[in-house]
Scaffold this motif. Structure first.
Motif, short mmCIF file in Angstrom:
data_model
loop_
_atom_site.label_atom_id
_atom_site.label_comp_id
_atom_site.label_asym_id
_atom_site.label_seq_id
_atom_site.Cartn_x
_atom_site.Cartn_y
_atom_site.Cartn_z
N ILE A 379 55.13 23.55 -140.69
CA ILE A 379 53.69 23.79 -140.66
C ILE A 379 53.46 25.23 -141.10
O ILE A 379 54.02 26.14 -140.51
CB ILE A 379 53.10 23.57 -139.26
N TRP A 380 52.67 25.39 -142.14
CA TRP A 380 52.41 26.72 -142.71
C TRP A 380 53.73 27.43 -143.05
O TRP A 380 53.91 28.63 -142.81
CB TRP A 380 51.59 27.58 -141.74
N GLY A 381 54.67 26.69 -143.61
CA GLY A 381 55.93 27.25 -144.10
C GLY A 381 56.97 27.54 -143.04
O GLY A 381 58.04 28.09 -143.36
N LYS A 382 56.71 27.17 -141.78
CA LYS A 382 57.68 27.41 -140.71
C LYS A 382 57.94 26.12 -139.95
O LYS A 382 57.10 25.21 -139.94
CB LYS A 382 57.16 28.49 -139.74
N SER A 383 59.08 26.05 -139.31
CA SER A 383 59.38 24.87 -138.49
C SER A 383 58.33 24.71 -137.39
O SER A 383 57.96 25.69 -136.73
CB SER A 383 60.77 25.02 -137.85
N ALA A 384 57.85 23.50 -137.24
CA ALA A 384 56.81 23.23 -136.26
C ALA A 384 57.30 23.54 -134.84
O ALA A 384 58.41 23.16 -134.46
CB ALA A 384 56.36 21.78 -136.35
N GLU A 385 56.46 24.22 -134.09
CA GLU A 385 56.76 24.50 -132.69
C GLU A 385 55.91 23.59 -131.82
O GLU A 385 54.76 23.31 -132.14
CB GLU A 385 56.47 25.96 -132.37
N TYR A 386 56.48 23.14 -130.70
CA TYR A 386 55.75 22.23 -129.83
C TYR A 386 56.26 22.34 -128.41
O TYR A 386 57.32 22.91 -128.14
CB TYR A 386 55.88 20.78 -130.33
N ILE A 387 55.47 21.78 -127.51
CA ILE A 387 55.83 21.72 -126.09
C ILE A 387 56.01 20.25 -125.73
O ILE A 387 55.13 19.43 -125.98
CB ILE A 387 54.76 22.36 -125.20
N THR A 388 57.15 19.90 -125.18
CA THR A 388 57.43 18.52 -124.78
C THR A 388 56.84 18.28 -123.39
O THR A 388 57.09 19.05 -122.45
CB THR A 388 58.93 18.25 -124.76
N CYS A 389 56.07 17.21 -123.28
CA CYS A 389 55.40 16.86 -122.02
C CYS A 389 55.79 15.44 -121.62
O CYS A 389 56.12 14.61 -122.45
CB CYS A 389 53.88 16.94 -122.16
N SER A 390 55.71 15.18 -120.35
CA SER A 390 55.91 13.82 -119.84
C SER A 390 54.66 13.40 -119.09
O SER A 390 53.92 14.23 -118.55
CB SER A 390 57.14 13.76 -118.93
N TYR A 391 54.41 12.09 -119.06
CA TYR A 391 53.23 11.57 -118.36
C TYR A 391 53.52 10.14 -117.91
O TYR A 391 54.42 9.47 -118.42
CB TYR A 391 51.99 11.61 -119.25
N MET A 392 52.71 9.68 -116.95
CA MET A 392 52.83 8.33 -116.44
C MET A 392 51.71 7.48 -117.03
O MET A 392 50.54 7.81 -116.88
CB MET A 392 52.74 8.32 -114.91
N SER A 393 52.07 6.39 -117.70
CA SER A 393 51.06 5.46 -118.21
C SER A 393 50.59 4.57 -117.06
O SER A 393 51.18 4.56 -115.98
CB SER A 393 51.62 4.63 -119.36
N SER A 394 49.54 3.80 -117.30
CA SER A 394 48.97 2.99 -116.22
C SER A 394 49.88 1.87 -115.79
O SER A 394 49.67 1.26 -114.75
CB SER A 394 47.61 2.42 -116.66
N ASP A 395 50.92 1.56 -116.59
CA ASP A 395 51.88 0.53 -116.19
C ASP A 395 53.01 1.11 -115.34
O ASP A 395 53.97 0.41 -115.00
CB ASP A 395 52.45 -0.19 -117.41
N GLY A 396 52.89 2.42 -114.99
CA GLY A 396 53.86 3.04 -114.10
C GLY A 396 55.10 3.59 -114.79
O GLY A 396 56.01 4.08 -114.10
N LYS A 397 55.14 3.55 -116.11
CA LYS A 397 56.30 4.03 -116.84
C LYS A 397 56.12 5.48 -117.27
O LYS A 397 55.02 5.89 -117.64
CB LYS A 397 56.55 3.16 -118.07
N GLU A 398 57.20 6.25 -117.23
CA GLU A 398 57.14 7.64 -117.68
C GLU A 398 57.35 7.67 -119.20
O GLU A 398 58.27 7.06 -119.72
CB GLU A 398 58.19 8.49 -117.00
N ARG A 399 56.48 8.39 -119.88
CA ARG A 399 56.57 8.49 -121.33
C ARG A 399 56.58 9.96 -121.73
O ARG A 399 56.20 10.84 -120.95
CB ARG A 399 55.40 7.76 -121.99
N LYS A 400 57.02 10.22 -122.96
CA LYS A 400 57.10 11.58 -123.47
C LYS A 400 56.08 11.79 -124.58
O LYS A 400 55.71 10.88 -125.31
CB LYS A 400 58.50 11.85 -124.02
N SER A 401 55.64 13.04 -124.71
CA SER A 401 54.71 13.41 -125.77
C SER A 401 54.99 14.85 -126.18
O SER A 401 55.53 15.63 -125.39
CB SER A 401 53.27 13.26 -125.30
#
Length: 484
Positions: A379-401
């Motif tokens: 992104i803009w000529g550099k490796s994309a930086e991001y923050i990894t997050c976890s959350y619980m969906s309504s079916d009770g499963k943990e997912r990553k974003s």
């Protein structure tokens, strides 16, 4: 193909009770804990929200009517009706009597328009075969909070093109009706649009109780007015392809947007013998937005309107009345008050509008590019930086974003809204500085997008918990870099 699940009314009640019990059991005193089922509208309604809903249900239609009367009787001077009431020149009764009348012609125009757009909506999209870069045809939507994933027939651009080709063919060749037919019936169409909006909103409310499309995606607050306005069903449908949310979000209101502007421009020419550069500018800037919407209609399947909002009066009535009548105020104003802009003024407005559009589109492109590559991109000529997050969906499963913090998304958390506001301001500036009325749009959009920022971030805080705090510490500004 994803198949939607259906349930009997007794099953629906049991599921709603179980969902409510599950959510109550999962609530934590620490607001930083992640909670499932936080997407979309509220489960419960406080008194403040209840009063806000009642106010909107009562005053939003009145506001639209007030704007119409201000233009039709007072040359778009917002203070006109109030001054006449204060000085005794008019009474509430006389102002009401000056409101538009319901006409047979308006009903013919309104119903023909709605049925025509419904017919176009049923046609399979062939445009994506002709334009390979256009993502039309059958597309998968986002996964709903309950885990459903619906398919959509994306054919908005095709419907828009067919509609406008036929309009120009009639205006210059067939001449079956006047190109000013929309302006000439604008008052009567206000009644038609309101009645259709309320009928649609009432139908989907009843449908949610009797035969919902996806029962497990319904939300019942227990407050009838809130449920009526905000909607119960997430994706109400008739049959496999007619999706109320997608149809009314784009058709008939947004397809009509550019036709309404063309009708206003033709009326200006009919009245004054010319189309002013301000009217041309408004038509061009609005058309850029509308065509972009339909070109990226499949992308909108993953935006807040489709992914988080339930379908009720806010979308049903709003798309039938609020959008066509208030988003086109600049063109209506210029019919009553033709404005000639200097070349410098035109250049500034056009630059602002196109710059806002570029920022809006590039910000969203960066996010889509990041998602498609799962963060492995530049992104803009550099490796994309991001923050990894976890959350619980309504079916009770943990997912990553992954939350992007590079490029525009490192400048502010909602830079796409900033571009949107720049475009909105340009529409208003194209009308000059004679009256406040055409500037209602930028006032409304500012309130809407600031509220949406707050609502988005509240939902993300509930969804991601402490991970969201890490993100906001990294990207400090919400909307305006350095200010807000």
């Amino acid at each position: 193909m994803a198949q939607t699940r259906r349930a009997t009314r007794a099953q629906q009640a049991a599921e709603r009770k179980a969902a409510g019990d599950s959510q109550q059991a999962g609530e934590m005193k620490d607001s930083s804990e992640r909670q499932p089922g936080q997407w979309g509208r509220a489960w419960e309604v406080d008194w403040f929200s209840y009063l806000g809903v009642l106010s909107l249900l009562v005053f939003a239609p009145v506001l639209v009517l007030y704007f119409f009367v201000s233009c039709d009787k007072y040359q778009c001077a917002l203070s006109g009706p109030i001054v006449d009431l204060y000085t005794g020149k008019a009474s509430l009764y006389s102002l009401w009597m000056s409101a538009p009348s319901m006409t047979v012609q308006a009903w013919k125009v309104g119903l023909t328009w709605l049925l025509f757009q419904i017919c176009l909506n049923t046609l399979p999209d062939i445009l994506h075969y002709i334009l390979p870069s256009y993502k039309g045809g059958v597309r998968l939507g986002a996964v709903t909070p309950a885990g459903n994933q619906l398919v959509y027939q994306v054919n908005g651009l095709q419907a828009w093109l067919i509609t406008h080709i036929l309009w120009f063919a009639n205006a210059f060749y067939f001449k079956l009706f006047s190109p000013t037919i929309i302006f000439d019936n604008w008052g009567g169409l206000l009644w038609v649009a309101n009645i259709i909006g309320y009928l649609v909103s009432t139908f989907v409310l009843v449908k949610a109780y009797l035969f919902p499309t996806c029962a497990d995606d319904c939300k019942f607050s227990g407050n009838l007015f809130y449920d009526y306005m905000m909607g119960i069903e997430f994706n109400p449908r008739i049959g496999k392809w007619f999706d109320f949310k997608l149809f009314f979000n784009g058709r008939p209101g947004i397809v009509a947007w550019t036709l309404i502007n063309l009708s206003f421009a033709w009326k200006q020419y009919e009245l004054y013998g010319e189309v002013t550069n301000s009217m041309v500018l408004v038509n061009v800037l609005h058309a850029v937005y509308v065509v972009d919407y339909f070109w990226n209609e499949s992308w909108y399947l993953h935006t807040i309107d489709i992914c988080h909002d339930h379908f009720g009066w806010m979308l049903g009535w709003g798309d039938c009345v609020w959008l066509p009548y208030l988003y086109t105020l600049q063109g209506l104003y210029l019919v009553y008050n033709p404005v000639h802009l200097t070349p410098v003024h035109c250049a500034v407005v056009l630059t602002l509008g196109l710059a806002g559009y570029y920022i809006f589109r590039d910000v969203n492109h960066q996010k889509d590019f990041f998602r498609r590559n799962d963060g492995n991109c530049n992104i803009w000529g550099k490796s994309a930086e991001y923050i990894t997050c976890s959350y619980m969906s309504s079916d009770g499963k943990e997912r990553k974003s992954k939350l992007l913090v590079s490029g525009w998304w490192g400048v502010s958390r909602h830079m796409n809204y900033t571009g949107d506001l720049m475009g909105s301001l340009s529409y208003c500036l194209a009308t000059g500085f004679g009256h406040l009325l055409p500037y209602f749009y930028i006032i409304y959009m500012t309130i809407l997008l600031v509220h949406r920022c707050i609502r988005d971030e509240h939902r993300c805080k509930c969804k991601y918990g402490k991970d969201w705090d890490r993100y906001t510490d990294r990207v400090r500004y919400r909307l305006l870099p350095g200010l807000f």
